[in-house]
Write a protein that holds these residues in place. Structure first.
Motif, PDB file in Angstrom:
ATOM      1  N   ASN A   1       0.831  -1.209   0.000  1.00 32.10           N
ATOM      2  CA  ASN A   1       0.000   0.000   0.000  1.00 32.10           C
ATOM      3  C   ASN A   1       0.863   1.256   0.000  1.00 32.10           C
ATOM      4  OD1 ASN A   1      -2.207  -1.700   0.183  1.00 32.10           O
ATOM      5  ND2 ASN A   1      -2.534  -1.356   2.370  1.00 32.10           N
TER       6      ASN A   1
ATOM      7  N   TYR B   1       0.861   4.344  -2.620  1.00 27.68           N
ATOM      8  CA  TYR B   1       0.726   5.741  -2.190  1.00 27.68           C
ATOM      9  C   TYR B   1       1.862   6.591  -2.776  1.00 27.68           C
ATOM     10  CZ  TYR B   1      -3.006   5.151   1.304  1.00 27.68           C
ATOM     11  OH  TYR B   1      -4.201   4.941   1.927  1.00 27.68           O
TER      12      TYR B   1
ATOM     13  N   SER C   1     -14.713   3.744   0.539  1.00 26.76           N
ATOM     14  CA  SER C   1     -13.993   3.539   1.801  1.00 26.76           C
ATOM     15  C   SER C   1     -13.923   2.071   2.208  1.00 26.76           C
ATOM     16  CB  SER C   1     -14.649   4.356   2.924  1.00 26.76           C
ATOM     17  OG  SER C   1     -15.979   3.912   3.146  1.00 26.76           O
TER      18      SER C   1
ATOM     19  N   LEU D   1      -7.777   8.629  -0.807  1.00 29.93           N
ATOM     20  CA  LEU D   1      -6.930   9.185   0.251  1.00 29.93           C
ATOM     21  C   LEU D   1      -5.719   9.897  -0.339  1.00 29.93           C
ATOM     22  CD1 LEU D   1      -7.044   6.252   2.842  1.00 29.93           C
ATOM     23  CD2 LEU D   1      -8.262   8.423   2.957  1.00 29.93           C
TER      24      LEU D   1
ATOM     25  N   ILE E   1      -6.300   8.915   6.585  1.00 29.80           N
ATOM     26  CA  ILE E   1      -6.499   7.521   6.989  1.00 29.80           C
ATOM     27  C   ILE E   1      -7.117   7.472   8.383  1.00 29.80           C
ATOM     28  CG2 ILE E   1      -5.335   5.366   7.605  1.00 29.80           C
ATOM     29  CD1 ILE E   1      -3.268   5.957   5.458  1.00 29.80           C
TER      30      ILE E   1
ATOM     31  N   THR F   1     -10.809   6.147   7.274  1.00 29.31           N
ATOM     32  CA  THR F   1     -10.862   4.685   7.140  1.00 29.31           C
ATOM     33  C   THR F   1     -10.267   3.911   8.305  1.00 29.31           C
ATOM     34  OG1 THR F   1      -8.726   4.542   5.985  1.00 29.31           O
ATOM     35  CG2 THR F   1     -10.695   4.958   4.630  1.00 29.31           C
TER      36      THR F   1
ATOM     37  N   GLY G   1      -7.481   2.617   8.387  1.00 31.87           N
ATOM     38  CA  GLY G   1      -6.752   1.503   7.810  1.00 31.87           C
ATOM     39  C   GLY G   1      -7.613   0.428   7.182  1.00 31.87           C
TER      40      GLY G   1
ATOM     41  N   SER H   1      -6.268   0.165   3.317  1.00 38.35           N
ATOM     42  CA  SER H   1      -5.942   1.571   3.070  1.00 38.35           C
ATOM     43  C   SER H   1      -4.827   2.073   3.986  1.00 38.35           C
ATOM     44  CB  SER H   1      -7.189   2.445   3.279  1.00 38.35           C
ATOM     45  OG  SER H   1      -7.631   2.378   4.630  1.00 38.35           O
ATOM     46  N   SER H   2      -4.276   1.179   4.799  1.00 37.89           N
ATOM     47  CA  SER H   2      -3.228   1.586   5.732  1.00 37.89           C
ATOM     48  C   SER H   2      -1.908   1.771   5.004  1.00 37.89           C
ATOM     49  CB  SER H   2      -3.069   0.530   6.836  1.00 37.89           C
ATOM     50  OG  SER H   2      -2.097   0.918   7.778  1.00 37.89           O
ATOM     51  N   ASN H   3      -1.069   2.644   5.522  1.00 42.37           N
ATOM     52  CA  ASN H   3       0.308   2.748   5.034  1.00 42.37           C
ATOM     53  C   ASN H   3       1.250   2.554   6.216  1.00 42.37           C
ATOM     54  OD1 ASN H   3       0.227   5.200   6.393  1.00 42.37           O
ATOM     55  ND2 ASN H   3       1.332   6.300   4.814  1.00 42.37           N
TER      56      ASN H   3
ATOM     57  N   TYR I   1       0.783   4.956   9.303  1.00 42.99           N
ATOM     58  CA  TYR I   1      -0.401   4.678  10.124  1.00 42.99           C
ATOM     59  C   TYR I   1      -0.253   3.328  10.832  1.00 42.99           C
ATOM     60  CZ  TYR I   1      -5.169   4.068  11.661  1.00 42.99           C
ATOM     61  OH  TYR I   1      -6.280   3.869  12.443  1.00 42.99           O
TER      62      TYR I   1
END
Length: 298
Positions: A74, A78, A153, A163, A236, A240, A242, A248-250, A253
């Motif tokens: 992810n 990004y 989402s 995001l 994030i 969301t 994550g 959707s986490s990076n 986060y």
């Protein structure tokens, strides 16, 4: 002898003046970094009065966890999206507004820079309302054409894209202004000579403007990666958390999530240390290879 003593006196004064800055760096940068490395070798939940030494077990657990690799994937997505939106597109916009357009330059500059002064929390809430799949303005418009609005989402790819767009809306203006100032400093005589020789605008951009503004371009490249991943933390967290299933986490986060949601401080510290090593390697690569081809005026 008087000259030597004067130089020594000036040097000591310089060191004394640097002491407050050095203290701040030690307290808020070097000490937290050293303590993070220390915690990465312990199992601690931030509540227990004792820490259990586990050696490199935290690193083994983190690097063998499939969730970690999903988060790294992810993070790579990004970075790619942020570089396209916040480096490539601002470069083109800055070139077109400065070199190609003749009127309304101040208006375009102010319009593109304005979102950078808006809080990311406000931006996240605004985009959440606009992109609401049921009652958002975009969803209502799409309903008129019988096009369903996806619940972005809850979808991995859509969440990362939206995001990234929210973060880019914040970062774009700052990067654009820096690149515009750099392109504006390129010699007009060289550009006019190229135009008189019949060189097309696209070739002027790639052959003259980019090489002569490469110092700023490399700076934007580095800060887009570093600060972009930090800025995306806010949407994030707000939107969301994550989800779905870390989709959707990076890495930024995930470090926070491991420490302050799951209370696995050792895992979080190990991830932070690995990420810091990545940034150090990025800087070494930049100084070792990229700086050689960068153009600095004078």
């Amino acid at each position: 002898m008087k000259v030597k003593s004067f130089v020594r006196e000036v040097n000591w004064k310089a060191y004394i003046l640097l002491i407050p800055t050095i203290i701040i760096f030690i307290l808020f940068m070097f000490w937290p970094f050293a303590y993070t490395i220390f915690l990465s070798f312990y199992d601690w939940n931030m509540v227990s009065p004792t820490k259990e030494f586990v050696g490199i077990d935290n690193y083994i657990a983190v690097l063998s966890d499939p969730i970690t690799f999903k988060v790294f994937k992810n993070t790579g997505v990004y970075i790619l999206i942020l570089l396209v939106i916040n480096l490539c597109i601002p470069y083109v916009f800055a070139y077109v507004i400065d070199i190609v357009l003749k009127r309304w330059k101040s208006f375009y500059k102010a319009t593109l820079f304005l979102p950078s002064v808006i809080s990311l929390v406000v931006s996240s809430i605004l985009f959440t309302w606009m992109l609401n799949p049921v009652s958002g303005p975009l969803a209502l418009i799409l309903q008129q054409f019988n096009i369903p609005m996806p619940n972005w989402s809850k979808l991995d790819g859509w969440a990362i894209a939206i995001l990234s767009m929210i973060t880019s809306w914040k970062v774009f203006g700052y990067n654009f202004i820096l690149l515009y100032a750099s392109i504006n400093g390129v010699s007009r005589e060289i550009i006019e000579a190229a135009r008189l020789d019949g060189m097309p605008l696209w070739r002027i951009f790639f052959s003259i403007v980019i090489p002569m503004s490469s110092a700023t371009g490399i700076y934007i490249f580095i800060i887009t990666i570093v600060f972009g991943l930090q800025y995306v933390f806010t949407p994030i967290k707000v939107i969301t958390q994550g989800e779905p299933n870390y989709g959707s986490s990076n890495i930024m986060y995930h470090i926070y999530h491991e420490a302050f949601v799951l209370y696995r401080t050792g895992h979080s510290a190990a991830l932070a240390t690995v990420m810091m090593c990545f940034f150090i390697l990025l800087l070494i690569f930049e100084f070792r290879f990229v700086e050689r081809s960068v153009y600095y005026e004078n």
